[in-house]
Enzyme design. Structure first.
Site: not given
Ligand code: HH2
Length: 317
Positions: A260, A295
């Protein structure tokens, strides 16, 4: 005292008060019910024992996720990546909608089309790893559960779709309730808190109570402070520093900091795929505060780091 029945211990507690300076008190001065919440061993989550840090590997089947967008959009690529990740991860988190700052909404049909067939194909191929569906929408979650997912991971903590909570209750599946301030499209426009740690704690406490009121057992709820969701770099850092506070909710904690923006800010790594080392550092900071699940995008690298961290700290084999 053992923290959450896990691998950390404490002999003092820091009392945080909105109107007074923090103070350290010995455990003997902590009210019994607070101590019980802090120390009680957490029940298994989706069949996983929480006696050591667990890894949730991220698989975004999206064209626009901030870090891996577009890489695993074809079913073949998604399946290969999921199988590779399962070698290191305890849970595979599959998402079909980016929730990055400024992301646009995806229709239920499109999100389902991206996720359910991948889950079904993984199960048909014999994959037994726990799968979570990263969605805010009940129809997407339902299709994923039918296809073989085990856990619902909702960045809106059941606040986006009123049908998702009842679905989780009905199906009896574990759920991750994540804190977010505002909707993805606008959440990074000047986020504000009076005290970020206590505000997020109080909001999660209310979310857990609301979920329980829907018939979701506390033993099936994990909480997540929602790094990057309506938070500045300073807010994120304060939350990581104060993570152990969330054990007071009596639920397992999930930390999602991987790649992030604040990792780029403090780590001086502009490109998201250059943020693995900083992400590993934050995962270890979480483990050091007894966080039960992290995660991550880089599951193999984080697993190696956690293994060494565990061994160096004398963890059981
Ligand atoms: N962060 C993202 C998505 N889902 N779920 C939980 N429980 N906690 C988090 O911190 C979290 C999450 C965002 O990250 P990412 O999936 O890598 O990116 P994007 O939302 O652009 O797909």
């Amino acid at each position: 005292m053992t923290l959450a029945g896990g691998w950390c211990w404490f002999d003092r507690v820091e009392v945080l008060d909105r109107n007074a300076a923090p103070r350290l008190v010995p455990v003997a001065e902590v009210p019994g019910e607070v101590l019980a919440r802090l120390t009680a061993p957490r029940p298994d989550f989706a069949g996983l024992r929480l006696d050591r840090p667990r890894l949730m590997g991220i698989l975004n089947v999206t064209p626009d996720s901030f870090s891996d967008g577009g890489k695993f959009l074809s079913a073949d690529h998604a399946l290969t990546q999921a199988r590779e990740m399962a070698k290191a991860a305890d849970i595979i988190d599959i998402g079909g909608e980016s929730t990055r700052p400024g992301a646009v909404d995806v229709s239920v049909e499109e999100e389902t089309r991206r996720t359910a067939p991948v889950i079904a194909a993984l199960r048909a191929g014999g994959l037994q790893t726990v799968i979570s569906i990263d969605t805010r929408k009940s129809a997407v979650a339902e299709a994923a559960l039918r296809a073989g997912a085990d856990v619902v991971n909702d960045v809106s903590a059941l606040g986006f779709d009123a049908d998702l909570g009842p679905l989780v209750a009905r199906e009896g599946v574990p759920v991750v309730l994540m804190h977010a301030q505002g909707a993805p499209a606008t959440m990074q426009d000047n986020p504000r808190y009076s005290d970020v740690l206590l505000d997020v704690y109080d909001a999660l406490e209310a979310k857990v109570a609301a979920a329980e009121a829907l018939g979701i057992a506390r033993s099936r709820i994990a909480v997540d402070p929602g790094i990057g969701f309506g938070k500045t770099a300073e807010h994120n850092l304060a939350l990581v520093r104060g993570l152990s506070l969330f054990h007071g909710l009596g639920c397992p904690i999930l930390l999602g900091a991987s790649r992030k923006r604040f990792i780029g800010t403090y780590g001086q790594a502009e490109a998201p795929d250059a943020r693995m080392p900083g992400s590993v550092a934050v995962a270890l900071a979480g483990a050091a505060q007894g966080v039960q699940m992290v995660r991550v995008h880089d599951a193999a690298e984080t697993r190696q780091a956690l293994r060494l961290w565990w061994a160096v700290n004398g963890g059981a084999a």
